[in-house]
Design an enzyme around this catalytic site. Structure first.
Site: not given
Ligand code: AHR
Length: 543
Positions: A69, A393, A344, A287, A216-217
């Site tokens: 990103e 990432q 992600e 995450y 995205n999201e």
């Molecule tokens: O990976 C960092 C961020 O986490 C991304 O931009 C977003 O999609 C997520 O909230």
């Protein structure tokens, strides 16, 4: 202390600065240091059974996908330095970083975001670089975005890596017209003005876009939408994503996150492929946060055992999160047309002290290596539907493969696990059963000691991965293989003395995989007996 406890296994790990074959089959040691881990094994061996005749789905190579990103130094500095830089580069991309990424066989890269994608306007990133507009990256640190990396540069990166591409479109602040025109610019093979514009900028043939994400999201930074609103927008935007047959990417809807299965459920019930619209899969984000609290996530290093176990426990939730979402897909898409893509995932810690909070820069330790391996083992077991994942990432951001500092770079423990698992890319999954797997406990928290996964690699050899989550005790494992005669074993292990062992620019090789000592890996009466060191990841090849 009984005789069993007196029997101390000295798992001597010959730490080699090895030249490692990418398939993990051969090693040539060029220097050695020795680490001796004296560890008491548990009473009875963990029992793993693999019936090599019962094959499962192919583990899509894109399960090992990456995410790049425009965030912090993930793209700029970390990978892109520009053609004029004194740092050796090929058309602007750093040779050292690209070389290392090629060695870990990056199969796929997602770009340009993340949250950034929903503020990205593709026309800003084409044409002469010095004339491209400067914007502010409002999501990540409010720094200048000079648009030096745009469409052509990204596809050059993918070409240099030999990777598939996943372009994420802007649904949040863009328009259906802008998204449709990007698709035409990317894939048009006729004489349309957009295809001609691409040619004018140096690319004759259409780009190969493998996946295209519609936003995205959408529930968060991508527009704070309800799933109903997003679904209507998906139908509208995706209706105009047209490409010549040979260049049509798979179209991915932006899905849910964490415990929320409503996005998977609603999208898969309410979006249907039409004659003029594709819907190939949906995304999901999860995450791993050590404390589970976003305001105080926990540090990347210097943590105590309570955050070792909480991190691994939180990461193991990935299995039930996927299962809960797949239950919705099985119901709504019984023909298994839709893929479920965890685009992600990874650890998210408090940023390193003194760094820009918007850059999400964090160290990466042995704990991250175990997080990666545990997730791979989970993804393999859902390979029927999980066709792609993207760790967040690739460089310098969150759970990165590589960290850079000016002209220096280092490989993280996470990098090493990705490289160790290369034989699993496109391998045939072999389901296994694990019995007598004791819990590793700390206080009220417990997780299984051993996680394992096996597959038949594309070269026909069997490959087995094992993770020992216990940071204090080695684990004895017995593998019962049916339908296969094994005569040769080779293996590698990634471990260290400290839970937070990590590589630094002063000591970049502190954590790296080494050959698994023959004592720790033996064939007896057709059974494979393994001694898996405390807090380690092991990958064994069986022939
Ligand atoms: O990976 C960092 C961020 O986490 C991304 O931009 C977003 O999609 C997520 O909230």
């Amino acid at each position: 202390m009984n005789s069993f406890h007196q029997k101390i296994i000295a798992a001597t790990i010959i730490s080699t600065l090895s030249t490692l074959s990418t398939l993990g089959g051969s090693f040539s040691a060029s220097a050695t240091t020795a680490t001796t881990a004296a560890q008491t094994p548990q009473k009875a061996a963990v029992q793993i059974t693999i019936d090599t005749k019962k094959t499962g789905p192919v583990i899509n190579k894109n399960i090992y996908g990456q995410f790049a990103e425009h965030l912090g130094t993930g793209v700029y500095e970390g990978m892109w330095v520009g053609p004029e830089s004194p740092i050796p580069n090929t058309r602007g991309w750093r040779n050292d970083v690209i070389g290392a990424l090629k060695k870990m066989h990056v199969p796929l890269v997602r770009w340009p975001g993340g949250c950034f994608a929903d503020e990205y306007h593709w026309r800003d990133g084409i044409g002469a670089r010095e004339q491209r507009p400067v914007k502010m990256n409002t999501n990540w640190g409010n720094v200048e975005e000079r648009n030096a990396v745009g469409t052509h540069e990204f596809f050059d990166l993918a070409d240099q890596l030999g990777a598939d591409t996943y372009v994420n479109g802007n649904l949040g602040s863009g328009t259906p017209q802008e998204m449709a025109e990007w698709m035409e610019y990317l894939t048009g093979d006729g004489k349309s003005s957009l295809a001609e514009l691409r040619r004018k900028h140096g690319r004759d043939k259409p780009f190969k876009v493998d996946f295209f994400g519609v936003g995205n999201e959408a529930w968060g930074c991508g527009g704070n939408m309800t799933v109903q609103h997003y679904t209507s927008l998906y139908n509208q935007y995706a209706s105009f994503l047209k490409a010549p047959k040979d260049y049509m990417p798979k179209i991915i809807a932006s899905g849910g996150h964490d415990d929320d299965t409503t996005w998977t459920d609603y999208l898969s019930k309410n979006i249907h492929e039409q004659w003029n619209m594709r819907f190939d899969g949906l995304s999901f984000h999860y995450y791993t946060v050590p404390t589970g609290v976003w305001e105080k996530k926990g540090a990347a290093t210097g943590f105590a055992e309570d955050q070792w176990i909480s991190t691994l426990k939180n990461t193991l939730r990935m299995d039930s999160l996927i299962k809960n979402n797949l239950a919705k897909l099985v119901k709504n898409d019984p023909q298994n047309k839709l893929s479920f893509n965890v685009d992600e995932w990874g650890t998210w810690y408090d940023v390193e002290p003194g760094t820009n909070a918007g850059f999400l820069y964090q160290q990466n330790s042995l704990r991250d290596a175990l997080v990666a391996a545990l997730n791979f083992n989970i993804f393999h077991s859902h390979a029927e539907r999980v066709k792609m994942t993207n760790i967040a990432q690739m460089v310098n951001v969150l759970q990165a493969m590589i960290l850079t500092e000016k002209d220096k770079m280092l490989l993280t423990p996470t990098y090493h696990v990705f490289e160790m698992y290369v034989p699993f890319q496109n391998a045939q999954f072999l389901p296994l059963t694990i019995k007598n797997n004791p819990d590793y406990r700390l206080g009220k928290t417990s997780i299984p000691t051993i996680s394992a996964s096996s597959a038949r690699a594309v070269d026909g050899k069997l490959v087995l991965s094992l993770v020992n989550t216990n940071p204090n005790q080695a684990a004895e494992v017995e593998v019962n293989l049916t339908g296969e005669k094994i005569s040769k074993l080779t293996g590698r292990v990634l471990t260290a003395t400290a839970m937070d062992a990590h590589n630094t620019f002063a000591n970049p090789a502190a954590v790296q995989p080494v050959v698994l000592n023959a004592n720790a890996m033996q064939l007896k009466e057709g059974k494979l007996q393994l001694s898996i060191p405390a807090k380690s990841v092991v990958v064994v090849r069986l022939e």
